[in-house]
Design a protein around this motif. Structure first.
Motif, PDB file in Angstrom:
ATOM      1  N   ASN A 133       0.834  -1.199   0.000  1.00 54.96           N
ATOM      2  CA  ASN A 133       0.000   0.000   0.000  1.00 54.96           C
ATOM      3  C   ASN A 133       0.872   1.253   0.000  1.00 54.96           C
ATOM      4  O   ASN A 133       1.881   1.330   0.703  1.00 54.96           O
ATOM      5  N   ALA A 134       0.479   2.214  -0.808  1.00 54.05           N
ATOM      6  CA  ALA A 134       1.198   3.479  -0.851  1.00 54.05           C
ATOM      7  C   ALA A 134       0.924   4.311   0.394  1.00 54.05           C
ATOM      8  O   ALA A 134      -0.117   4.196   1.033  1.00 54.05           O
ATOM      9  N   SER A 135       1.892   5.136   0.743  1.00 59.60           N
ATOM     10  CA  SER A 135       1.741   6.194   1.729  1.00 59.60           C
ATOM     11  C   SER A 135       2.731   7.271   1.298  1.00 59.60           C
ATOM     12  O   SER A 135       3.146   7.300   0.136  1.00 59.60           O
ATOM     13  N   ALA A 136       3.096   8.160   2.194  1.00 56.62           N
ATOM     14  CA  ALA A 136       4.002   9.249   1.813  1.00 56.62           C
ATOM     15  C   ALA A 136       4.829   9.675   3.014  1.00 56.62           C
ATOM     16  O   ALA A 136       4.464   9.430   4.164  1.00 56.62           O
ATOM     17  N   ILE A 137       5.959  10.330   2.734  1.00 60.68           N
ATOM     18  CA  ILE A 137       6.818  10.803   3.818  1.00 60.68           C
ATOM     19  C   ILE A 137       6.180  11.962   4.568  1.00 60.68           C
ATOM     20  O   ILE A 137       6.691  12.370   5.624  1.00 60.68           O
ATOM     21  N   GLY A 138       5.056  12.465   4.066  1.00 56.65           N
ATOM     22  CA  GLY A 138       4.284  13.434   4.843  1.00 56.65           C
ATOM     23  C   GLY A 138       3.880  12.874   6.189  1.00 56.65           C
ATOM     24  O   GLY A 138       3.536  13.624   7.104  1.00 56.65           O
ATOM     25  N   PHE A 139       3.939  11.554   6.323  1.00 59.02           N
ATOM     26  CA  PHE A 139       3.649  10.876   7.592  1.00 59.02           C
ATOM     27  C   PHE A 139       4.483  11.453   8.734  1.00 59.02           C
ATOM     28  O   PHE A 139       4.029  11.503   9.882  1.00 59.02           O
ATOM     29  N   TYR A 140       5.718  11.906   8.442  1.00 58.29           N
ATOM     30  CA  TYR A 140       6.643  12.317   9.495  1.00 58.29           C
ATOM     31  C   TYR A 140       6.481  13.779   9.907  1.00 58.29           C
ATOM     32  O   TYR A 140       6.940  14.163  10.981  1.00 58.29           O
ATOM     33  N   GLY A 141       5.846  14.600   9.067  1.00 59.30           N
ATOM     34  CA  GLY A 141       5.727  16.017   9.379  1.00 59.30           C
ATOM     35  C   GLY A 141       7.052  16.746   9.235  1.00 59.30           C
ATOM     36  O   GLY A 141       8.050  16.197   8.756  1.00 59.30           O
ATOM     37  N   ASP A 142       7.077  18.011   9.648  1.00 61.55           N
ATOM     38  CA  ASP A 142       8.265  18.871   9.538  1.00 61.55           C
ATOM     39  C   ASP A 142       9.252  18.492  10.647  1.00 61.55           C
ATOM     40  O   ASP A 142       8.976  18.660  11.830  1.00 61.55           O
ATOM     41  N   GLN A 143      10.440  18.005  10.260  1.00 66.76           N
ATOM     42  CA  GLN A 143      11.415  17.506  11.228  1.00 66.76           C
ATOM     43  C   GLN A 143      12.718  18.299  11.223  1.00 66.76           C
ATOM     44  O   GLN A 143      13.719  17.854  11.804  1.00 66.76           O
ATOM     45  N   GLY A 144      12.759  19.447  10.546  1.00 70.20           N
ATOM     46  CA  GLY A 144      13.968  20.252  10.541  1.00 70.20           C
ATOM     47  C   GLY A 144      15.135  19.534   9.898  1.00 70.20           C
ATOM     48  O   GLY A 144      15.011  18.954   8.824  1.00 70.20           O
ATOM     49  N   GLU A 150      12.515   5.091   9.301  1.00 73.15           N
ATOM     50  CA  GLU A 150      11.154   4.590   9.467  1.00 73.15           C
ATOM     51  C   GLU A 150      10.704   4.587  10.927  1.00 73.15           C
ATOM     52  O   GLU A 150       9.497   4.579  11.203  1.00 73.15           O
ATOM     53  N   GLY A 151      11.647   4.619  11.848  1.00 80.13           N
ATOM     54  CA  GLY A 151      11.286   4.596  13.261  1.00 80.13           C
ATOM     55  C   GLY A 151      11.107   5.962  13.886  1.00 80.13           C
ATOM     56  O   GLY A 151      10.857   6.062  15.097  1.00 80.13           O
ATOM     57  N   ALA A 152      11.206   7.013  13.100  1.00 82.38           N
ATOM     58  CA  ALA A 152      11.107   8.378  13.639  1.00 82.38           C
ATOM     59  C   ALA A 152       9.721   8.655  14.210  1.00 82.38           C
ATOM     60  O   ALA A 152       8.706   8.167  13.698  1.00 82.38           O
ATOM     61  N   THR A 153       9.692   9.435  15.283  1.00 83.18           N
ATOM     62  CA  THR A 153       8.419   9.872  15.863  1.00 83.18           C
ATOM     63  C   THR A 153       7.848  11.002  15.016  1.00 83.18           C
ATOM     64  O   THR A 153       8.519  12.020  14.808  1.00 83.18           O
ATOM     65  N   PRO A 154       6.641  10.866  14.492  1.00 80.32           N
ATOM     66  CA  PRO A 154       6.103  11.898  13.608  1.00 80.32           C
ATOM     67  C   PRO A 154       5.711  13.167  14.354  1.00 80.32           C
ATOM     68  O   PRO A 154       5.445  13.153  15.560  1.00 80.32           O
ATOM     69  N   VAL A 155       5.706  14.272  13.614  1.00 78.93           N
ATOM     70  CA  VAL A 155       5.235  15.563  14.121  1.00 78.93           C
ATOM     71  C   VAL A 155       3.811  15.752  13.621  1.00 78.93           C
ATOM     72  O   VAL A 155       3.522  15.569  12.434  1.00 78.93           O
ATOM     73  N   ASP A 156       2.922  16.125  14.515  1.00 79.65           N
ATOM     74  CA  ASP A 156       1.511  16.240  14.143  1.00 79.65           C
ATOM     75  C   ASP A 156       1.288  17.402  13.174  1.00 79.65           C
ATOM     76  O   ASP A 156       1.756  18.517  13.393  1.00 79.65           O
ATOM     77  N   SER A 159      -0.659  16.597   6.987  1.00 79.51           N
ATOM     78  CA  SER A 159      -0.080  15.527   6.172  1.00 79.51           C
ATOM     79  C   SER A 159       0.104  14.252   6.997  1.00 79.51           C
ATOM     80  O   SER A 159      -0.164  13.144   6.513  1.00 79.51           O
ATOM     81  N   HIS A 160       0.588  14.411   8.230  1.00 77.57           N
ATOM     82  CA  HIS A 160       0.750  13.234   9.092  1.00 77.57           C
ATOM     83  C   HIS A 160      -0.596  12.575   9.346  1.00 77.57           C
ATOM     84  O   HIS A 160      -0.724  11.344   9.244  1.00 77.57           O
ATOM     85  N   GLY A 161      -1.593  13.377   9.668  1.00 75.38           N
ATOM     86  CA  GLY A 161      -2.908  12.819   9.962  1.00 75.38           C
ATOM     87  C   GLY A 161      -3.487  12.049   8.783  1.00 75.38           C
ATOM     88  O   GLY A 161      -4.081  10.978   8.951  1.00 75.38           O
ATOM     89  N   LEU A 289       4.050  21.234   2.019  1.00 74.07           N
ATOM     90  CA  LEU A 289       4.650  20.624   0.838  1.00 74.07           C
ATOM     91  C   LEU A 289       5.876  21.369   0.323  1.00 74.07           C
ATOM     92  O   LEU A 289       6.802  20.755  -0.199  1.00 74.07           O
ATOM     93  N   LEU A 290       5.893  22.690   0.470  1.00 74.69           N
ATOM     94  CA  LEU A 290       6.990  23.484  -0.085  1.00 74.69           C
ATOM     95  C   LEU A 290       7.994  23.958   0.966  1.00 74.69           C
ATOM     96  O   LEU A 290       9.178  24.122   0.664  1.00 74.69           O
ATOM     97  N   LEU A 291       7.520  24.182   2.182  1.00 72.27           N
ATOM     98  CA  LEU A 291       8.373  24.797   3.204  1.00 72.27           C
ATOM     99  C   LEU A 291       8.766  23.847   4.333  1.00 72.27           C
ATOM    100  O   LEU A 291       9.725  24.114   5.055  1.00 72.27           O
ATOM    101  N   ALA A 292       8.044  22.753   4.492  1.00 75.65           N
ATOM    102  CA  ALA A 292       8.378  21.785   5.548  1.00 75.65           C
ATOM    103  C   ALA A 292       9.699  21.098   5.214  1.00 75.65           C
ATOM    104  O   ALA A 292      10.035  20.891   4.050  1.00 75.65           O
ATOM    105  N   SER A 293      10.444  20.754   6.251  1.00 72.18           N
ATOM    106  CA  SER A 293      11.765  20.135   6.076  1.00 72.18           C
ATOM    107  C   SER A 293      11.689  18.658   6.440  1.00 72.18           C
ATOM    108  O   SER A 293      11.359  18.301   7.568  1.00 72.18           O
TER     109      SER A 293
END
Length: 320
Positions: A133-144, A150-156, A159-161, A289-293
């Motif tokens: 199943n597809a998903s996206a790295i938006g799962f992780y949110g902005d992480q600087g 894959e084990g990173a704690t996501p930022v709410d 995109s994460h939701g 999408l454009l400014l998140a790191s």
């Protein structure tokens, strides 16, 4: 548009000797990634069925595939042993328009409805096999500047939701020991034939190098060829399961990306689109999408032995 039938997109990890004929069901097979995956699977000797709303569109885009409508799939109880592999790439593009309430609902429903339809099929037919199943790295949110495995704690964030709800909808499959589930968290898939890069490249082709904000945000990408090879690898590596970052090993900042694109297209003018302007023009979509790191790395893929043809952006640009 009929997909151009290019030479075989081969995985160096694929076993091509004495492979029994297998039928793969692809949901979203007429989309940007799906149609190239269908070609690669066909080249590897698989029979490809594609489920979608419009059988005539599937026939036009992927003439070698067997088109199936969602309604006929729901009635296909006699197909219990037909499929050993299901790949779900269905989902309305997250960059297709401003994130209004109606658009957010469309983005979510297009993902969840497809998963639920496939789960009903799997339940009816007692499916046993591989489900990707597809998903996206938006799962992780902005992480600087943090390196994201894959084990990173996501930022709410939104995109994460969206990605979390998409992945959570797979729970009935994850609870079934007879089904191997892989989740492909895609970065920006780069191709000169469509997708995000076609829009990204427009100002550069017009000889204007356009940077987003201060350019310090990390950009995680993957060449289309490697994205398809990674999916083939997940299909054929039956010991693998869980979430995988489908990104190139070398993410880069937007500033560095802009410099590479400027050199490739020999731009004449350099501009930076201020973050406030992007937020005003595109709202929350610009922020995420454009400014998140997102400095995402393909940790599990590499640890399992997968190798990339395009590790860094200059290698891929040479193919254009």
């Amino acid at each position: 548009m009929v997909i151009k039938m290019e030479p075989s997109i081969e995985s160096s990890h694929a076993e091509k000797i004495n492979r029994p004929s297998k039928t793969v069901l692809i949901a979203g097979g007429s989309g940007f990634i799906g149609r190239h995956l269908a070609v690669a699977l066909n080249n590897q000797g698989y029979q490809v069925d594609v489920v979608g709303r419009n059988a005539s569109k599937i026939n036009k885009i992927i003439p070698f595939a067997n088109p199936i409508t969602w309604a006929s799939l729901a009635d296909c109880v006699e197909c219990a042993s037909k499929y050993e592999i299901i790949v779900n790439l269905t989902g309305h593009s997250i960059a297709a328009g401003r994130w209004t309430s109606a658009q957010k609902k469309r983005l979510l429903n297009s993902r969840i409805d497809a998963v639920e339809g496939l789960i009903r099929y799997c339940t009816q037919t007692h499916f046993k096999g591989t489900f990707i199943n597809a998903s996206a790295i938006g799962f992780y949110g902005d992480q600087g500047d943090k390196r994201i495995t894959e084990g990173a704690t996501p930022v709410d964030c939104y995109s994460h939701g969206l990605c979390a709800a998409w992945e959570a909808s797979l729970k009935p499959l994850l609870d079934n020991d007879a089904i191997r589930v892989c989740v492909a968290r895609f970065g920006v898939v780069m191709s000169n034939e469509g997708g995000a890069f076609s829009q990204m490249a427009l100002p550069f082709k017009a000889k204007v190098a356009l940077q987003n904000g201060n350019g310090q945000q990390w950009f995680s990408w993957i060449a289309l060829e490697d994205a398809v090879r990674a999916l083939l690898y997940l299909i054929e590596s039956t010991q693998l399961a869980g979430a995988y970052n489908i990104v190139a090993p070398e993410p880069l900042t937007n500033k560095t990306l802009t410099a590479h694109l400027a050199a490739h297209y020999h731009t004449l003018l350099a501009l930076a689109a201020p973050a406030p302007f992007l937020k005003l023009a595109m709202g929350q979509m610009a922020e995420e999408l454009l400014l998140a790191s997102q400095r995402v790395v393909p940790s599990k893929l590499q640890q399992s032995g997968f190798t990339f043809k395009h590790n860094e952006i200059t290698s891929w640009l040479k193919t254009l």
